[in-house]
Design a protein around this motif. Structure first.
Motif, PDB file in Angstrom:
ATOM      1  N   ALA A 150      -6.110   2.960  -5.345  1.00  0.00           N
ATOM      2  CA  ALA A 150      -5.813   2.074  -4.403  1.00  0.00           C
ATOM      3  C   ALA A 150      -5.187   2.061  -2.698  1.00  0.00           C
ATOM      4  O   ALA A 150      -4.989   3.360  -2.728  1.00  0.00           O
ATOM      5  N   ALA A 151      -5.534   1.823  -2.339  1.00  0.00           N
ATOM      6  CA  ALA A 151      -5.681   1.953  -0.881  1.00  0.00           C
ATOM      7  C   ALA A 151      -4.634   0.500   0.197  1.00  0.00           C
ATOM      8  O   ALA A 151      -5.023   0.043   0.016  1.00  0.00           O
ATOM      9  N   SER A 152      -4.156   1.799   1.190  1.00  0.00           N
ATOM     10  CA  SER A 152      -3.194   1.008   2.107  1.00  0.00           C
ATOM     11  C   SER A 152      -3.173   1.286   2.640  1.00  0.00           C
ATOM     12  O   SER A 152      -3.143   2.846   3.440  1.00  0.00           O
ATOM     13  N   GLY A 153      -2.345   0.137   4.086  1.00  0.00           N
ATOM     14  CA  GLY A 153      -2.260   1.216   5.631  1.00  0.00           C
ATOM     15  C   GLY A 153      -3.842   0.703   6.996  1.00  0.00           C
ATOM     16  O   GLY A 153      -3.712   0.795   7.721  1.00  0.00           O
ATOM     17  N   ARG A 154      -5.214   0.823   5.694  1.00  0.00           N
ATOM     18  CA  ARG A 154      -5.846   0.729   6.530  1.00  0.00           C
ATOM     19  C   ARG A 154      -6.550  -0.119   6.622  1.00  0.00           C
ATOM     20  O   ARG A 154      -6.692   0.071   4.929  1.00  0.00           O
ATOM     21  N   THR A 155      -8.088  -0.441   6.725  1.00  0.00           N
ATOM     22  CA  THR A 155      -9.344  -1.411   6.756  1.00  0.00           C
ATOM     23  C   THR A 155      -9.852  -0.275   5.843  1.00  0.00           C
ATOM     24  O   THR A 155     -10.963  -0.104   6.125  1.00  0.00           O
TER      25      THR A 155
END
Length: 121
Positions: free
Chosen positions: A21-26
């Motif tokens: 899971a990614a967060s903080g950027r596009t």
């Protein structure tokens, strides 16, 4: 920030699905990949997918036909479906994101913390 999960203990021939899971950027601005590091060995490339959800994929020869990488840009998440697992697949698996779609660690700027996959014989 990348958060990998889904590792565990599985018997040879079994399956696991890793999630990152990614967060903080596009998320859709980045190519994403999985690498792994087995005990006593250097980290190696496993698979990559380009920026688009239906984008190009690239696999190491050792996992081709058994592993499938995918991504869902609407959920900022990437996956690694691992089938027909072998003891040689035992490793810590890392997800990574970068601006270049490649099999080189140097092209990936952001890394998850790793999740351990253990395949018993």
């Amino acid at each position: 920030q990348l958060q990998a999960s889904g590792g565990g203990l599985v018997q040879a021939g079994g399956s696991l699905r890793l999630t990152c899971a990614a967060s903080g950027r596009t998320f859709s601005d980045y190519a994403v990949a999985w690498f792994r590091q087995a005990p006593g060995k250097e980290r190696e490339f496993v698979a990559a997918v380009s920026r688009r959800a239906s984008g190009s994929t690239w696999y190491a020869d050792s996992v081709k036909g058994r592993f499938t990488i995918s991504r869902d840009n609407t959920k900022n998440t990437m996956y690694l479906q691992m089938n027909t697992l072998e003891p040689a697949d035992t490793a810590v698996y890392y997800c990574a994101a970068g601006h270049y779609y490649s099999d080189s660690q140097a092209d990936y700027d952001y890394w998850g913390q790793g999740t351990l996959v253990t395949v018993s014989s």
